[in-house]
Design an enzyme around this catalytic site. Sequence first.
Site, PDB file in Angstrom:
ATOM      1  N   PRO A  23       0.837  -1.207   0.000  1.00  0.00           N
ATOM      2  CA  PRO A  23       0.000   0.000   0.000  1.00  0.00           C
ATOM      3  C   PRO A  23       0.866   1.249   0.000  1.00  0.00           C
ATOM      4  CG  PRO A  23       0.049  -1.012   2.185  1.00  0.00           C
ATOM      5  CD  PRO A  23       0.737  -1.961   1.254  1.00  0.00           C
ATOM      6  N   VAL A  77       0.281   5.549  -0.254  1.00  0.00           N
ATOM      7  CA  VAL A  77      -0.674   6.644  -0.318  1.00  0.00           C
ATOM      8  C   VAL A  77      -0.527   7.383  -1.639  1.00  0.00           C
ATOM      9  CG1 VAL A  77       0.833   8.331   0.833  1.00  0.00           C
ATOM     10  CG2 VAL A  77      -1.649   8.565   0.996  1.00  0.00           C
ATOM     11  N   CYS A 117       1.832   2.796   9.494  1.00  0.00           N
ATOM     12  CA  CYS A 117       2.122   4.118   8.942  1.00  0.00           C
ATOM     13  C   CYS A 117       2.686   5.032  10.022  1.00  0.00           C
ATOM     14  CB  CYS A 117       0.863   4.736   8.348  1.00  0.00           C
ATOM     15  SG  CYS A 117       1.137   6.395   7.674  1.00  0.00           S
ATOM     16  N   LYS A 174      -0.843  -5.117   8.589  1.00  0.00           N
ATOM     17  CA  LYS A 174       0.523  -4.771   8.191  1.00  0.00           C
ATOM     18  C   LYS A 174       1.129  -3.954   9.322  1.00  0.00           C
ATOM     19  CE  LYS A 174       3.272  -2.818   4.391  1.00  0.00           C
ATOM     20  NZ  LYS A 174       3.974  -1.706   5.019  1.00  0.00           N
ATOM     21  N   GLY A 195      10.263  -4.403   2.609  1.00  0.00           N
ATOM     22  CA  GLY A 195      11.391  -3.530   2.909  1.00  0.00           C
ATOM     23  C   GLY A 195      12.558  -3.685   1.956  1.00  0.00           C
ATOM     24  N   ARG A 250       8.622   0.873  -2.991  1.00  0.00           N
ATOM     25  CA  ARG A 250       9.302   1.894  -3.789  1.00  0.00           C
ATOM     26  C   ARG A 250       9.872   1.340  -5.095  1.00  0.00           C
ATOM     27  NH1 ARG A 250      13.185   4.443   0.627  1.00  0.00           N
ATOM     28  NH2 ARG A 250      13.148   2.267   1.327  1.00  0.00           N
TER      29      ARG A 250
END
Length: 435
Positions: A55, A57, A170, A209, A269, A293
């Site tokens: 996920p 944002v 988060c 998560k 990660g 990412r």
Amino acid sequence: MPTAKRQASDHKCPSAAAVSGRAGTKAFGEGDIETPSATSSSAWGFYDGKLILAPMVHMNTLPFRSLCFEYGAQICYSEEILDFRIQHCTRKINHRLKTVDFCYNGTMEDYGIHGNHLQKSKYSEDLICFRTIPGEEVVFQIGSNDPVSALRGAEVICRDVKAIDLNCGCPKPFSVDRGYGAALIQKPDSIKDIIATLSRNVNIPVTAKIRLHDSRFGTQALCKAVESGGGSAVAVHARFTEDRPTTAAAPQALLTSTNGLSIPVIYNGDIFSPKDVKKYKSKSGANSVMLARGPMWNASIFRVCGNNFSNPGKNEHERKGEPLDMLPPYEVAKAYLEKCISFENGLDNTKKNILSMMSFRKLMGAKGVREQAESAKSFQDLKNTIDQWATGRKRFDEMTSSRGKRTGNKPSSQTTTKIFRAPMKLHYRKFEWKK
């Protein structure tokens, strides 16, 4: 705190068996989609051995998820949506786009922070909070700190998603200050209550998560809270709450903190290249891996991840027998833009995400394209910018290749599509639990 009793409504999301067992053919958008049962081995199978889009944002709207699926992602998470926001949405069938839209019953102003990222419908006044297509392998991530409020939100969405995930990781102030996200890391009992309430009342898998707790035993307690609450899987972002994105993740932390669980563990990660998939899966001992990412910068990473994974998904390129190299980032950006136009994604959100795809320290041969993208006023402006990026990059690659032939040097890894270099440097450390 005792597990909350059902108070949100008097109906229950039907199970996959109930859905698939109905006779007759349903028109588009009627009723429910087939989902994995939360209480059978199908829930394990849904999460075990998978390549998953994490996920993110703003990023994980339908166009980007659709693109990642085409490249080979097997599960995609939505961006986090807070429970009280999805509660105030109305489900609408969009026959023109063949999508299911959840439209916010209010204004961007009363939606609050990130309200400007609601997608305004092109042909109506609807504000799209969440959009999906029937059958999409999407996990809806909900932000909540209360069992009843989480359930009310889940009941709005549960017929149109494959699973629901509770965000417990988060670290951003807008989430933590409300008691959501990483604030729950210090409250395993609250996590258990929310998971238990959801898993008892919706017949799709429920997961969480998390991030690392300061101690190994604290992390174990969080994972056990998810498991004992009836959760079907737990995803672990292998960083502490206060760690910066440039701090290297610690996959080895999962080996001692998640062993003994009876549910799948998903590692998250620092997976920036295809070779990282196998490396971090082995180091963490996880069942599946989650990428964030890496695909944000170049979603075609999913095309080649299967080469280093035990159970790769067949994507459209594999079915066609095409070579599975990573694509140049400008090609990915172009494909993403086409998806945004097709699904009528908002210009602001589209532009923000394309800029994320341009996060490299040097856009070789494409000076000024970032500034041009930032000032784009239309989708055509964005298309022109990507075309300029492609032209400049191809010219740069040709020059580099020609220079390499003259000097006998190999092209830089930054100029090839087969090797991906993340646009940032990680700070590695000897991992130690804080307590």
